[in-house]
Design an enzyme around this catalytic site. Structure first.
Site, PDB file in Angstrom:
ATOM      1  N   ARG A 237       2.442 -23.180  -5.175  1.00 53.67           N
ATOM      2  CA  ARG A 237       1.135 -22.948  -5.788  1.00 53.67           C
ATOM      3  C   ARG A 237       0.885 -24.041  -6.826  1.00 53.67           C
ATOM      4  NH1 ARG A 237      -0.015 -20.498  -2.023  1.00 53.67           N
ATOM      5  NH2 ARG A 237      -0.830 -18.370  -1.810  1.00 53.67           N
ATOM      6  N   GLU A 266      -8.519 -26.321  -6.426  1.00 55.87           N
ATOM      7  CA  GLU A 266      -8.697 -26.612  -5.000  1.00 55.87           C
ATOM      8  C   GLU A 266     -10.103 -26.225  -4.562  1.00 55.87           C
ATOM      9  OE1 GLU A 266      -5.564 -24.767  -2.746  1.00 55.87           O
ATOM     10  OE2 GLU A 266      -3.988 -25.843  -3.813  1.00 55.87           O
ATOM     11  N   HIS A 285      -3.959 -28.458   1.336  1.00 57.76           N
ATOM     12  CA  HIS A 285      -3.359 -27.126   1.440  1.00 57.76           C
ATOM     13  C   HIS A 285      -3.217 -26.722   2.922  1.00 57.76           C
ATOM     14  CE1 HIS A 285      -2.803 -23.159  -0.978  1.00 57.76           C
ATOM     15  NE2 HIS A 285      -1.974 -23.203   0.057  1.00 57.76           N
TER      16      HIS A 285
END
Length: 324
Positions: A237, A266, A285
């Site tokens: 994370r 993000e 991601h």
């Protein structure tokens, strides 16, 4: 009449039909206040909630008095207020087993691409810079035989250790909340304190969830302890890392390079200094982003919701203790 559920993520057609065979499904685009207000009756009647990448907090739960179970199409659940769910006796289901191998593949890809400068030199070739035999300014560093430090030895950590140990003959260091006998027996992994791992590892791989304890766990002091030749990898994370400190460490040569699949914000802002650094591999991601794995995650999430609403929460449940 079938129980009502809210779906806030598109599903493959066969999984949509499976869900609809058990429930009356209301599909919405997101969980914003406007959307909730628009479908207020459906939200008030829903006993189940399925989707990903949206906040599920106390304010939303106030609008869903009948809710009994939530199912996220992810392994991480930091978007959920678990305390608020517990207070209302709402199960939270996730998909911890569906993505292990795929995320470990991504981690290995980040290690290799960062070490061998794959993205950087590929772009140089495309730009027409390869006009003669390459010299040291194109060289990377070895992966095989180097020491890998894994911070967070869960399922993904074990899968990464297997690839590194058997595929690349890498000595394995790890730091976790407890000793993992499987890692030690199968991969000769050595448990050590975090500071020791940071000081000794050639590759530091972070695979941690975001919690109050892990927020900014890796910051200025941590980067100062790493070797100048170290490569830092994060596929856990983003906020577990102090991004400002990471940028400074890369700019100042405190560490050699970084391979990143997650970020504090993000999508990553287009003006982020990380995008200007040639020694950074930045991915959007994609840890679990293969067609096969995303399908398996969605299928697991559908089954999880069906099981939870039938009282079967022995597997994939974050908070099974509320059953009692």
């Amino acid at each position: 009449m079938k129980p009502s559920v809210i779906l806030y993520k598109a599903l493959p057609e066969d999984l949509q039909k499976r869900l609809e065979s058990h429930f009356t499904v209301t599909q919405v685009k997101d969980l914003s206040p406007d959307t909730v207000a628009q479908h207020a009756d459906a939200f008030s009647r829903a006993v189940g909630l399925l989707g990903s990448s949206e906040k599920v907090d106390a304010a939303l739960l106030e609008k869903m008095p009948a809710l009994r179970a939530t199912s996220t199409i992810s392994v991480g659940y930091d978007n959920f207020d678990v305390d608020a769910l517990n207070a209302r006796h709402v199960f939270l289901m996730h998909t911890p087993y569906a993505l292990t191998e795929t995320v470990a593949d991504t981690l290995m890809a980040l290690i290799l691409s960062s070490a061998r400068r794959v993205v950087e030199v590929a772009e140089r070739v495309k730009a027409g810079e390869w006009t003669k035999s390459i010299g040291p300014d194109w060289f990377g560093v070895d992966v095989h035989g180097k020491t890998l430090g894994i911070v967070g030895m869960g399922r993904i950590g074990l899968a990464l250790a297997q690839r590194a140990h058997f595929g690349f003959n890498m000595p394995i260091l790890y730091n976790a909340r407890r000793h993992h006998s499987e890692a030690e027996e199968r991969f000769n992994a050595r448990y050590c304190e975090l500071d020791t791992l940071l000081q000794e590892a050639d590759y530091v791989c972070l695979i941690l969830p975001l919690t109050d304890e892990t927020y900014h766990l890796i910051g200025k002091d941590a980067f100062a302890k790493m070797k100048p030749s170290a490569i830092f990898i994060n596929a856990g994370r983003g906020p577990v890392v102090d991004e400002k400190a990471l940028i400074e460490a890369l700019q100042n040569g405190e560490i050699h390079a970084a391979g990143l699949d997650v970020f504090e914000q993000e999508p990553l802002p287009v003006d982020s200094p990380l995008l200007q650094l040639p020694n950074v591999v930045a991915l959007p991601h994609i840890g679990s982003a293969t067609h096969e794995t995303r399908y398996n995650m969605a299928a697991t999430a559908v089954d999880n919701l069906i099981n939870a609403l039938e009282g079967k929460v022995e597997k994939n449940c974050v908070n099974p203790q509320i059953k009692g």
